[in-house]
Design a protein around this motif. Structure first.
Motif, mmCIF file in Angstrom:
data_model
loop_
_atom_site.group_PDB
_atom_site.id
_atom_site.type_symbol
_atom_site.label_atom_id
_atom_site.label_comp_id
_atom_site.label_asym_id
_atom_site.label_seq_id
_atom_site.Cartn_x
_atom_site.Cartn_y
_atom_site.Cartn_z
ATOM 1 N N VAL A 244 0.855 -1.185 0.000
ATOM 2 C CA VAL A 244 0.000 0.000 0.000
ATOM 3 C C VAL A 244 0.892 1.236 0.000
ATOM 4 C CG1 VAL A 244 -1.730 1.327 1.276
ATOM 5 C CG2 VAL A 244 -1.878 -1.173 1.214
ATOM 6 N N LYS A 245 0.570 2.181 -0.881
ATOM 7 C CA LYS A 245 1.304 3.445 -0.953
ATOM 8 C C LYS A 245 0.379 4.605 -0.617
ATOM 9 C CE LYS A 245 4.512 2.044 -4.655
ATOM 10 N NZ LYS A 245 4.989 2.364 -6.024
ATOM 11 N N GLY A 246 0.982 5.659 -0.039
ATOM 12 C CA GLY A 246 0.233 6.895 0.183
ATOM 13 C C GLY A 246 0.077 7.301 1.629
ATOM 14 N N VAL A 271 6.276 2.576 1.063
ATOM 15 C CA VAL A 271 5.540 1.376 0.649
ATOM 16 C C VAL A 271 5.364 0.482 1.865
ATOM 17 C CG1 VAL A 271 5.512 -0.628 -0.873
ATOM 18 C CG2 VAL A 271 6.522 1.528 -1.671
ATOM 19 N N ILE A 272 4.124 0.190 2.207
ATOM 20 C CA ILE A 272 3.812 -0.631 3.371
ATOM 21 C C ILE A 272 3.532 -2.056 2.906
ATOM 22 C CG2 ILE A 272 2.219 -0.971 5.290
ATOM 23 C CD1 ILE A 272 1.706 2.093 5.120
ATOM 24 N N THR A 273 4.204 -3.011 3.520
ATOM 25 C CA THR A 273 4.006 -4.421 3.182
ATOM 26 C C THR A 273 3.461 -5.168 4.406
ATOM 27 O OG1 THR A 273 6.332 -4.862 3.714
ATOM 28 C CG2 THR A 273 5.798 -4.397 1.407
ATOM 29 N N PRO A 286 -4.541 10.591 3.556
ATOM 30 C CA PRO A 286 -4.830 11.336 2.327
ATOM 31 C C PRO A 286 -6.100 10.832 1.653
ATOM 32 C CG PRO A 286 -3.061 9.780 1.954
ATOM 33 C CD PRO A 286 -3.330 9.756 3.424
ATOM 34 N N GLU A 287 -6.531 11.559 0.644
ATOM 35 C CA GLU A 287 -7.772 11.211 -0.052
ATOM 36 C C GLU A 287 -7.588 10.095 -1.068
ATOM 37 O OE1 GLU A 287 -9.437 14.753 -1.689
ATOM 38 O OE2 GLU A 287 -10.162 15.473 0.255
ATOM 39 N N GLU A 288 -6.359 9.662 -1.314
ATOM 40 C CA GLU A 288 -6.140 8.580 -2.276
ATOM 41 C C GLU A 288 -4.982 7.695 -1.829
ATOM 42 O OE1 GLU A 288 -5.413 7.816 -7.080
ATOM 43 O OE2 GLU A 288 -5.938 9.816 -6.325
ATOM 44 N N LEU A 289 -5.224 6.401 -1.844
ATOM 45 C CA LEU A 289 -4.199 5.386 -1.585
ATOM 46 C C LEU A 289 -4.112 4.490 -2.808
ATOM 47 C CD1 LEU A 289 -5.193 4.286 2.048
ATOM 48 C CD2 LEU A 289 -3.587 6.079 1.377
ATOM 49 N N HIS A 290 -2.994 3.761 -2.907
ATOM 50 C CA HIS A 290 -2.807 2.829 -4.020
ATOM 51 C C HIS A 290 -2.451 1.458 -3.456
ATOM 52 C CE1 HIS A 290 -2.994 5.936 -7.123
ATOM 53 N NE2 HIS A 290 -2.341 6.698 -6.265
ATOM 54 N N LEU A 291 -3.284 0.497 -3.816
ATOM 55 C CA LEU A 291 -3.100 -0.883 -3.378
ATOM 56 C C LEU A 291 -2.590 -1.734 -4.529
ATOM 57 C CD1 LEU A 291 -3.576 -3.413 -1.532
ATOM 58 C CD2 LEU A 291 -5.943 -3.413 -2.389
ATOM 59 N N ASN A 292 -1.463 -2.398 -4.318
ATOM 60 C CA ASN A 292 -0.996 -3.462 -5.206
ATOM 61 C C ASN A 292 -1.423 -4.768 -4.560
ATOM 62 O OD1 ASN A 292 0.425 -5.481 -6.531
ATOM 63 N ND2 ASN A 292 2.247 -4.239 -6.833
ATOM 64 N N ASN A 293 -2.365 -5.476 -5.172
ATOM 65 C CA ASN A 293 -2.912 -6.668 -4.518
ATOM 66 C C ASN A 293 -2.043 -7.910 -4.676
ATOM 67 O OD1 ASN A 293 -3.438 -7.565 -7.131
ATOM 68 N ND2 ASN A 293 -5.676 -7.434 -6.949
ATOM 69 N N CYS A 327 -7.213 -6.071 4.231
ATOM 70 C CA CYS A 327 -8.237 -5.055 4.459
ATOM 71 C C CYS A 327 -7.595 -3.673 4.406
ATOM 72 C CB CYS A 327 -8.917 -5.258 5.808
ATOM 73 S SG CYS A 327 -10.084 -6.632 5.816
ATOM 74 N N VAL A 328 -8.089 -2.844 3.504
ATOM 75 C CA VAL A 328 -7.719 -1.436 3.423
ATOM 76 C C VAL A 328 -9.018 -0.674 3.603
ATOM 77 C CG1 VAL A 328 -6.596 0.375 2.077
ATOM 78 C CG2 VAL A 328 -5.850 -2.015 1.821
ATOM 79 N N GLU A 329 -9.166 -0.030 4.755
ATOM 80 C CA GLU A 329 -10.462 0.484 5.179
ATOM 81 C C GLU A 329 -10.456 2.007 5.244
ATOM 82 O OE1 GLU A 329 -11.476 -1.489 8.891
ATOM 83 O OE2 GLU A 329 -10.061 -3.099 8.396
ATOM 84 N N ASN A 330 -11.465 2.618 4.672
ATOM 85 C CA ASN A 330 -11.716 4.034 4.921
ATOM 86 C C ASN A 330 -12.526 4.146 6.199
ATOM 87 O OD1 ASN A 330 -10.492 5.648 2.865
ATOM 88 N ND2 ASN A 330 -11.923 4.761 1.400
ATOM 89 N N ALA A 331 -12.146 5.094 7.050
ATOM 90 C CA ALA A 331 -12.754 5.166 8.378
ATOM 91 C C ALA A 331 -12.880 6.606 8.854
ATOM 92 C CB ALA A 331 -11.918 4.364 9.380
ATOM 93 N N LYS A 332 -13.745 6.778 9.814
ATOM 94 C CA LYS A 332 -13.866 8.021 10.581
ATOM 95 C C LYS A 332 -13.717 7.621 12.038
ATOM 96 C CE LYS A 332 -14.775 12.480 10.933
ATOM 97 N NZ LYS A 332 -13.901 13.510 10.328
ATOM 98 N N ILE A 333 -12.468 7.717 12.544
ATOM 99 C CA ILE A 333 -12.167 7.225 13.885
ATOM 100 C C ILE A 333 -12.686 8.178 14.949
ATOM 101 C CG2 ILE A 333 -10.327 6.527 15.451
ATOM 102 C CD1 ILE A 333 -10.824 4.623 13.070
ATOM 103 N N GLY A 334 -12.504 9.474 14.739
ATOM 104 C CA GLY A 334 -13.011 10.447 15.691
ATOM 105 C C GLY A 334 -14.526 10.503 15.675
ATOM 106 N N GLN A 335 -15.095 10.920 16.786
ATOM 107 C CA GLN A 335 -16.550 10.982 16.901
ATOM 108 C C GLN A 335 -17.136 12.085 16.021
ATOM 109 O OE1 GLN A 335 -18.863 9.104 19.090
ATOM 110 N NE2 GLN A 335 -17.116 7.723 18.883
#
Length: 354
Positions: A244-246, A271-273, A286-293, A327-335
């Protein structure tokens, strides 16, 4: 366009405006799901519509049953790229298909997208082999909802939206691309954990190379409430080659080794592995990530207003399948706090890059 119709064999039934087309002399299978403390009990019957016009729109059948949810589970003809059918465990499922050949599947239980395929018929989402489709437990895979709570807390893990049955509010076709809108409202089950009135609207739009979702939470109560949320997206992958990048520069809350006491750091990797167990929150992502599956696909994951991201792979805690997904998840952690009548909106767009 309004039109009149006769219903044979079941007395007088009313119907109201508009979500999908029924053609002349079409037969649909209707399931009445009666809520019990153990889930939903289904009674099936068939209704034949005699259509005086070529086509008309209808979104719901008002059958006059109190305390029931009525779901259309089969339609004889796939119209507008949207087909209502039965899925695993005979749960109601909606099939989406674009003119370009891309496909998606959405279960009403949990409002869960379980499949996304582009024209080459390769599924880019993943459903775990231990997933159950019994209308009781959440579906483990695809894009489950976490609402009104992400993770553990005062109620069950990830809240209740992923194990409630959503309803079809609208379906349409935009230039050959199907768009499905689901809704979830409070009921005694949700209020037993979270005593607020709300409306959740979830739009799923399928395009040739992308799958877009829009979640809108509206406070329909007379008092304010707070929540957090996520889309717990499972992507198919070959974990030893996934990256995953970004996320470089984001503040992290790393739940390894102690989920109850996450370690705060700053991500330094471009680059996260995933060489082992990963369960990490990225704040102000950021508003965009890149996943190499790891299977030859690069997927862009864009968002509006989710603000945070989560990476998860259970490693050997799920020996049977951890090698096959991430799992690459978009989230809203704060209330998020909404006053009465206010709404909050977040969007996700996952796109297969060529």
């Amino acid at each position: 366009m309004a039109s009149s119709a006769s219903v044979l064999g079941h007395g007088n039934m009313a119907f109201s405006a508009s979500s999908f087309f029924l053609r002349q002399n079409s037969t649909i299978e209707v399931a009445k799901y009666q809520k019990t403390c153990y889930g939903y009990r289904k009674n099936r019957f068939f209704i034949n519509f005699i259509i005086r016009k070529q086509a008309f729109r209808t979104s719901e059948l008002c059958l006059g049953f109190v305390g029931t949810t009525v779901a259309i589970v089969n339609q004889e003809r796939n119209c507008l790229g949207i087909q209502f059918t039965e899925g695993e465990g005979k749960l109601p499922k909606v099939l989406l298909k674009s003119n370009s050949g891309s496909e998606a599947e959405v279960y009403l239980f949990g409002g869960c997208v379980t499949s996304w395929k582009v024209a080459n018929d390769k599924d880019l989402l993943f459903v775990r082999p231990d997933a159950v489709f019994n209308g009781k437990k959440p579906i483990s895979g695809g894009i489950p909802h976490c609402f009104p709570q992400f993770g553990p807390g005062s109620m069950q893990q990830h809240g209740f939206a992923r194990n409630m049955t959503w309803s079809v509010a609208k379906s349409e076709n935009v230039e050959g691309n199907p768009v499905l809108t689901l809704e979830l409202k409070d009921d005694p089950y949700s209020r037993s954990m979270w005593n607020f009135a709300f409306l959740a609207s979830y739009k799923v739009a399928l395009n040739s190379k992308s799958l877009s979702t829009e979640l809108v939470i509206t406070n329909t109560d007379s008092k304010p409430f707070s929540f957090n949320s996520a889309l717990h997206t499972y992507f198919r992958g070959f974990i030893s080659a996934v990256s995953v990048k970004g996320l470089k520069g984001c503040k992290t809350l790393n739940k390894d080794p102690d989920p109850s006491n996450p370690i705060e750091k700053t991500e330094e990797r471009e680059v996260i592995t995933f060489p082992g167990f990963v369960d990490c929150i990225y704040l102000d992502a950021p508003e965009e990530l890149h996943l190499n599956n790891g299977l030859g696909d690069i997927i862009s994951i864009r968002n509006q207003n989710w603000t945070d991201a989560v990476l998860w792979n259970p490693y050997t805690q799920m020996e049977s399948c951890y090698r096959d997904f991430v799992c690459v998840e978009n989230a809203k952690i704060g209330q998020v706090t909404l006053e009465s009548g206010q709404s909050w909106t977040a969007k996700q767009d996952i796109n297969l890059n060529e």
